[in-house]
Design a protein around this motif. Structure first.
Motif, PDB file in Angstrom:
ATOM      1  N   GLU A 108       0.816  -1.218   0.000  1.00 29.52           N
ATOM      2  CA  GLU A 108       0.000   0.000   0.000  1.00 29.52           C
ATOM      3  C   GLU A 108       0.847   1.263   0.000  1.00 29.52           C
ATOM      4  O   GLU A 108       1.881   1.331   0.661  1.00 29.52           O
ATOM      5  CB  GLU A 108      -0.908  -0.015   1.237  1.00 29.52           C
ATOM      6  CG  GLU A 108      -1.952   1.076   1.255  1.00 29.52           C
ATOM      7  CD  GLU A 108      -3.157   0.689   2.092  1.00 29.52           C
ATOM      8  OE1 GLU A 108      -3.999   1.561   2.328  1.00 29.52           O
ATOM      9  OE2 GLU A 108      -3.266  -0.479   2.509  1.00 29.52           O
ATOM     10  N   VAL A 109       0.366   2.256  -0.745  1.00 30.82           N
ATOM     11  CA  VAL A 109       0.990   3.576  -0.664  1.00 30.82           C
ATOM     12  C   VAL A 109       0.777   4.119   0.746  1.00 30.82           C
ATOM     13  O   VAL A 109      -0.068   3.637   1.496  1.00 30.82           O
ATOM     14  CB  VAL A 109       0.396   4.554  -1.703  1.00 30.82           C
ATOM     15  CG1 VAL A 109       0.634   4.066  -3.116  1.00 30.82           C
ATOM     16  CG2 VAL A 109      -1.088   4.785  -1.459  1.00 30.82           C
ATOM     17  N   SER A 110       1.535   5.119   1.104  1.00 30.47           N
ATOM     18  CA  SER A 110       1.411   5.699   2.449  1.00 30.47           C
ATOM     19  C   SER A 110      -0.026   6.148   2.707  1.00 30.47           C
ATOM     20  O   SER A 110      -0.612   6.873   1.887  1.00 30.47           O
ATOM     21  CB  SER A 110       2.343   6.897   2.608  1.00 30.47           C
ATOM     22  OG  SER A 110       2.020   7.615   3.782  1.00 30.47           O
ATOM     23  N   PRO A 111      -0.600   5.744   3.833  1.00 29.76           N
ATOM     24  CA  PRO A 111      -1.966   6.194   4.149  1.00 29.76           C
ATOM     25  C   PRO A 111      -2.052   7.686   4.415  1.00 29.76           C
ATOM     26  O   PRO A 111      -3.147   8.243   4.421  1.00 29.76           O
ATOM     27  CB  PRO A 111      -2.322   5.379   5.397  1.00 29.76           C
ATOM     28  CG  PRO A 111      -1.011   4.991   5.994  1.00 29.76           C
ATOM     29  CD  PRO A 111      -0.071   4.825   4.840  1.00 29.76           C
ATOM     30  N   TYR A 112      -0.922   8.341   4.610  1.00 30.81           N
ATOM     31  CA  TYR A 112      -0.929   9.793   4.785  1.00 30.81           C
ATOM     32  C   TYR A 112      -1.358  10.516   3.498  1.00 30.81           C
ATOM     33  O   TYR A 112      -1.696  11.692   3.538  1.00 30.81           O
ATOM     34  CB  TYR A 112       0.458  10.296   5.175  1.00 30.81           C
ATOM     35  CG  TYR A 112       0.970   9.836   6.522  1.00 30.81           C
ATOM     36  CD1 TYR A 112       0.110   9.406   7.531  1.00 30.81           C
ATOM     37  CD2 TYR A 112       2.333   9.845   6.799  1.00 30.81           C
ATOM     38  CE1 TYR A 112       0.589   8.996   8.763  1.00 30.81           C
ATOM     39  CE2 TYR A 112       2.827   9.440   8.040  1.00 30.81           C
ATOM     40  CZ  TYR A 112       1.945   9.013   9.009  1.00 30.81           C
ATOM     41  OH  TYR A 112       2.434   8.598  10.233  1.00 30.81           O
ATOM     42  N   LEU A 113      -1.308   9.798   2.364  1.00 35.87           N
ATOM     43  CA  LEU A 113      -1.557  10.427   1.069  1.00 35.87           C
ATOM     44  C   LEU A 113      -2.971  10.188   0.555  1.00 35.87           C
ATOM     45  O   LEU A 113      -3.273  10.483  -0.598  1.00 35.87           O
ATOM     46  CB  LEU A 113      -0.552   9.891   0.030  1.00 35.87           C
ATOM     47  CG  LEU A 113       0.929   9.955   0.412  1.00 35.87           C
ATOM     48  CD1 LEU A 113       1.779   9.333  -0.678  1.00 35.87           C
ATOM     49  CD2 LEU A 113       1.353  11.392   0.679  1.00 35.87           C
ATOM     50  N   ALA A 345      -3.775   5.295   8.857  1.00 33.07           N
ATOM     51  CA  ALA A 345      -2.814   6.369   9.145  1.00 33.07           C
ATOM     52  C   ALA A 345      -2.297   6.263  10.575  1.00 33.07           C
ATOM     53  O   ALA A 345      -1.093   6.429  10.833  1.00 33.07           O
ATOM     54  CB  ALA A 345      -3.459   7.728   8.906  1.00 33.07           C
ATOM     55  N   ASP A 346      -3.195   5.949  11.507  1.00 32.75           N
ATOM     56  CA  ASP A 346      -2.778   5.788  12.903  1.00 32.75           C
ATOM     57  C   ASP A 346      -1.814   4.606  13.057  1.00 32.75           C
ATOM     58  O   ASP A 346      -0.834   4.680  13.816  1.00 32.75           O
ATOM     59  CB  ASP A 346      -3.999   5.570  13.804  1.00 32.75           C
ATOM     60  CG  ASP A 346      -4.836   6.837  13.983  1.00 32.75           C
ATOM     61  OD1 ASP A 346      -4.349   7.925  13.598  1.00 32.75           O
ATOM     62  OD2 ASP A 346      -5.968   6.724  14.484  1.00 32.75           O
TER      63      ASP A 346
END
Length: 363
Positions: A108-113, A345-346
């Motif tokens: 997965e890509v960063s969940p921040y994005l 994200a967490d």
């Protein structure tokens, strides 16, 4: 024939919703492939958080990176990519044997994005290049910002696992985004036959959310909403991929974007531990299972081929009854999407904090 093989005979692939270096090093993942229990692997930030923070599997790999001055996030991606590459190599024979239909490993890509289109696409491209395996699937969330990134990634030749789908309305947008990507690729004169994608439709979390809102007099609806939602989504899938629009792409080698049932572990102990497996069987689908669900399936799962297409009228009735009670499915699924993005994200934040602690100790 084990239950996983029975699912495959019914047209459904079992993927394993778990990855950990210990499974790669001790031969267990290879054994699961050899026994035909699994045909792919999915990962997410929570899975990597548990793998890295709850074992010592990564200590040896982390220390030299820490001493070289790498940041916590750089260390995570290097460790994760190494795992994904190893797993992809184990699945490579199956990938070819299945005609590039199975044997995928997702990262997965960063969940921040999740709410940034351009940054999501840039990271998808970077992960595709760094992992450098044809049987990688890059996971992109089905947020509004994620949809154009999905189309662009498909057009660029990147296999995509679209994640965090909860609603049929968003699922329709995901299928359209996939077809747009194939159309852009076809218009550029590029081949379509090497591109694969799945649409990860989350299941058990829907019941968890809706069950909590039901009164005792509505108890007959508990444990029904998620399966109804998924069965109707499967009907939507069949309709979209029977259209002339897709058939024109199929003639050029385009593949269907298979529905993937995610979050299939039963969270309510009152429900069967294989509820979200045996009720969601159908051709051209995937079920990605956490470890305990796969164990349960292999132990006592009874496969009913095409159970996805059973009782569609009852599925519609279930959703109509919920609507009459004031439980609006789109509102519920919007909440679940927001919660899913935040949860990942967490988990990523907690993961990076744990890596940072280990990095400091190693230095």
């Amino acid at each position: 024939m084990n239950a996983s093989q029975a699912l495959h005979a019914a047209g459904q692939s079992v993927w394993y919703d778990n990855i950990q270096r210990g499974l790669l090093d001790n031969g267990e993942l290879a054994g699961m492939i050899g026994r035909e229990e699994i045909r792919g692997v999915t990962s997410n930030p929570t899975i990597f958080m548990n793998a890295i923070t709850k074992s010592h599997d990564y200590d040896a790999g982390l220390r030299p990176l820490a001493k070289a001055g790498r940041s916590a996030e750089e260390i995570f991606w290097q460790l994760a990519i190494a795992d994904i590459q190893t797993a992809a190599d184990l699945f490579r024979p199956l990938y070819h044997q299945s005609g590039k239909g199975d044997g995928f490993v997702s990262l997965e890509v960063s969940p921040y994005l999740a709410h940034e289109t351009d940054a999501t696409l840039a990271e998808a491209r970077q992960l595709w290049q760094r992992v450098d395996r044809p049987n990688l699937m890059v996971k992109i969330p089905a947020t509004k910002a994620g949809l154009p990134a999905i189309s662009a990634a498909i057009a660029a030749g990147i296999n995509v696992n679209v994640t965090l789908i909860f609603s049929r309305s968003r699922y329709a947008e995901v299928m359209d985004a996939y077809l747009q990507g194939l159309e852009q690729r076809a218009a550029a004169g590029l081949p379509l036959d090497s591109i694969s994608s799945v649409a990860s439709f989350f299941v058990s979390r829907v019941d968890s959310k809706i069950d909590a809102r039901l009164r005792d007099q509505d108890a007959h609806l508990r444990g029904k909403a998620a399966i109804a939602n998924a069965r109707l989504a499967y009907a939507d899938f069949k309709q979209v991929f029977a259209t002339e629009r897709f058939q024109a792409l199929a003639a050029q080698g385009g593949r269907v974007q298979r529905p993937l049932w995610a979050s299939t572990g039963a969270k309510n102990p009152a429900y069967s531990d294989v509820l979200y497996v045996v009720e969601l069987v159908g051709p051209q689908t995937v079920n990605t299972m956490p470890p305990q669900t796969l164990v349960a399936l292999l132990d006592h799962g009874q496969v009913r081929p095409a159970s996805l297409e059973e009782d569609l009228d009852a599925a519609r009735q279930t959703l109509a009854e919920l609507q009459a009670l004031g439980i609006v499915m789109d509102a519920v699924t919007d909440e679940l999407e927001d919660e899913g993005v935040k949860s990942f994200a967490d988990a990523f934040t907690a993961l990076l904090a744990a890596v940072e602690t280990s990095r400091q100790a190693a230095r």
